[in-house]
Design an enzyme around this catalytic site. Structure first.
Site, PDB file in Angstrom:
ATOM      1  CB  THR A   1      32.488  -1.843 -26.125  1.00 26.39           C
ATOM      2  OG1 THR A   1      32.504  -2.496 -24.853  1.00 26.39           O
ATOM      3  CG2 THR A   1      32.653  -0.355 -25.923  1.00 26.39           C
TER       4      THR A   1
ATOM      5  CG  ASP B   1      25.886  -9.951 -20.226  1.00 28.40           C
ATOM      6  OD1 ASP B   1      26.796  -9.118 -20.078  1.00 28.40           O
ATOM      7  OD2 ASP B   1      24.712  -9.641 -20.469  1.00 28.40           O
TER       8      ASP B   1
HETATM    9  C1  GLA Z   1      23.768  -6.400 -21.847  1.00 32.73           C
HETATM   10  C2  GLA Z   1      24.187  -7.356 -22.967  1.00 32.73           C
HETATM   11  C3  GLA Z   1      25.710  -7.370 -23.142  1.00 32.73           C
HETATM   12  C4  GLA Z   1      26.270  -5.967 -23.259  1.00 32.73           C
HETATM   13  C5  GLA Z   1      25.707  -5.044 -22.171  1.00 32.73           C
HETATM   14  C6  GLA Z   1      26.099  -3.613 -22.376  1.00 32.73           C
HETATM   15  O1  GLA Z   1      24.213  -6.864 -20.621  1.00 32.73           O
HETATM   16  O2  GLA Z   1      23.739  -8.657 -22.702  1.00 32.73           O
HETATM   17  O3  GLA Z   1      26.062  -8.163 -24.255  1.00 32.73           O
HETATM   18  O4  GLA Z   1      26.045  -5.433 -24.540  1.00 32.73           O
HETATM   19  O5  GLA Z   1      24.303  -5.104 -22.098  1.00 32.73           O
HETATM   20  O6  GLA Z   1      27.474  -3.469 -22.281  1.00 32.73           O
END
Ligand code: GLA
Length: 387
Positions: free
Chosen positions: A31, A167
């Site tokens: 999202t 993240d």
């Molecule tokens: C990875 C990406 C994040 C996010 C997740 C899925 O971890 O780095 O930015 O999009 O996938 O939620």
């Protein structure tokens, strides 16, 4: 030996040492790049970097895990195909330079205990530690939010993943015993205290490394953009899936492109689920929250199509266990971990039962982590200044 000891041995200097955590995410998957909501927390596993300036004009990088030292002149900074771990150091440095900051040569040693490829964002841990350390070392004056953006820039331009901000934000802004409810459009956030009431957060690692992840990830992002473009033809005020309703999808996307419709449907529903899940937490209703985790897994597996047989196996295996409130795949997908909400006294029983079944069915070992939340990026130690 600590990363500080190793740094001192190799570079014969006193380093600044910075650590930055990996993350988990409770609800709100795929999202973030759709300007939606996420609910991550930092974990008590960290990437750690030791760093000091040098006057050679070179970036000298040592990986403790790979026991390897690589030198790249600042003047030649570019993405590397060999020694891909260096891309997190180089990408962040280049991101800072692109942002108009002055960075000179430095020595850096990189270490950490965030499992790699487990969907706990070891890469964000490293890049956020590097960004924070360079900001400190060269007094660049950037805020944590700007550092998160720089680390995201590195992921886009050096690792080739068009990731969202979750993240990096979680790594830099984490707070022990709290989740972060983040609005990825406005970057407004609030800390939600975790009241676990005898339950724990447990990760089951499939030990499948998500090789396909970056290609598929970027494709999903494009499909979401396609859905937005279709809706925008009639509703020009719409800028992201955040602005899109199910009615709009039924009207404008479903008749044209079924696959794009299914992907967008998952995202629109997941945003709604997250807001309701936060309400559950405020009401102390972990049972209702756990059901939403299962619903998210269903959407990720059947609609967004980012799961894999191993992840589905692990979620199905705990679905009917009365001591498991919720389970789902976590992170980008195609491997990595499931995240589970399990009654504390049942963790051992469930993990011991699941490991041989998983190994027999999937031919891979199962790794279990009981995770605790932790604080975001911080300084571990500063160089001792001679009197
Ligand atoms: C990875 C990406 C994040 C996010 C997740 C899925 O971890 O780095 O930015 O999009 O996938 O939620």
């Amino acid at each position: 030996m600590t990363v500080t000891d190793i740094f001192q041995q190799i570079f014969e200097a006193e380093p600044l040492v910075v650590q930055s955590p990996g993350r988990i995410n409770l609800l709100g998957e795929h999202t973030d790049y759709n300007e939606g909501f996420v609910l991550p927390a930092a974990v008590n596993k960290y990437a750690t970097v030791a760093i000091s300036a040098n006057d050679t004009g070179n970036i000298v990088m040592h990986s403790v895990q790979f026991n390897k030292t690589v030198t790249v002149p600042l003047a030649d900074i570019a993405p590397q195909t060999e020694n891909s771990w260096t891309n997190y150091v180089l990408g962040v440095t280049d991101g800072l330079i692109h942002g108009g900051k002055k960075v000179t040569g430095f020595n850096i040693a990189v270490d950490g205990d965030i499992p790699i490829g487990a969907g706990m964002s070891s890469s964000a841990g490293i890049s956020c530690a590097v960004a924070f350390a360079l900001n400190e070392l060269f007094s660049l004056g950037l805020s944590r939010e700007q550092l998160a953006r720089t680390a995201q820039w590195a992921e886009h331009n050096y690792a080739g993943v068009a990731c969202g901000i979750m993240d990096q934000f979680a790594s830099l802004f984490g707070k022990a015993n709290h989740l972060i409810q983040l609005d990825c459009r406005s970057i407004e956030y609030k800390y939600v205290p975790i009241e676990m009431e005898g339950y724990a957060l447990v990760l089951f690692n499939t030990n499948v490394k998500h090789n396909l992840a970056s290609t598929e990830y970027n494709q999903r992002r494009q499909q979401c953009e396609k859905g937005v473009a279709l809706v925008k033809e009639k509703y020009p005020q719409v800028n992201s899936l955040r602005d899109v309703t199910m009615d709009m999808l039924h009207e404008l996307v479903e008749p044209v492109d079924q696959s794009t419709f299914t992907r967008c449907k998952y995202v629109v529903e997941e945003n709604d689920r997250l807001l309701k899940g936060c309400e559950d937490l405020r009401n102390g209703d972990l049972v209702a929250f756990g059901k939403k985790m299962f619903a998210t897994h269903h959407g990720l597996s059947q609609e967004y199509n980012v799961s894999c047989p191993e992840l589905d196996f692990l979620v199905d295996a705990v679905r009917n266990d009365a001591d498991v409130l919720g389970a789902r795949m976590m992170g980008g997908g195609f491997g990595g971990c499931t995240i589970n909400l399990i009654k504390e006294e049942a963790i051992e029983r469930i993990a011991t039962d699941l490991a041989p079944k998983y190994e027999a069915a999937m031919g891979k070992p199962l790794t279990t982590y009981v995770v605790l939340t932790g604080d975001g990026t911080s300084i571990v130690s500063k160089p001792v200044v001679a009197a």
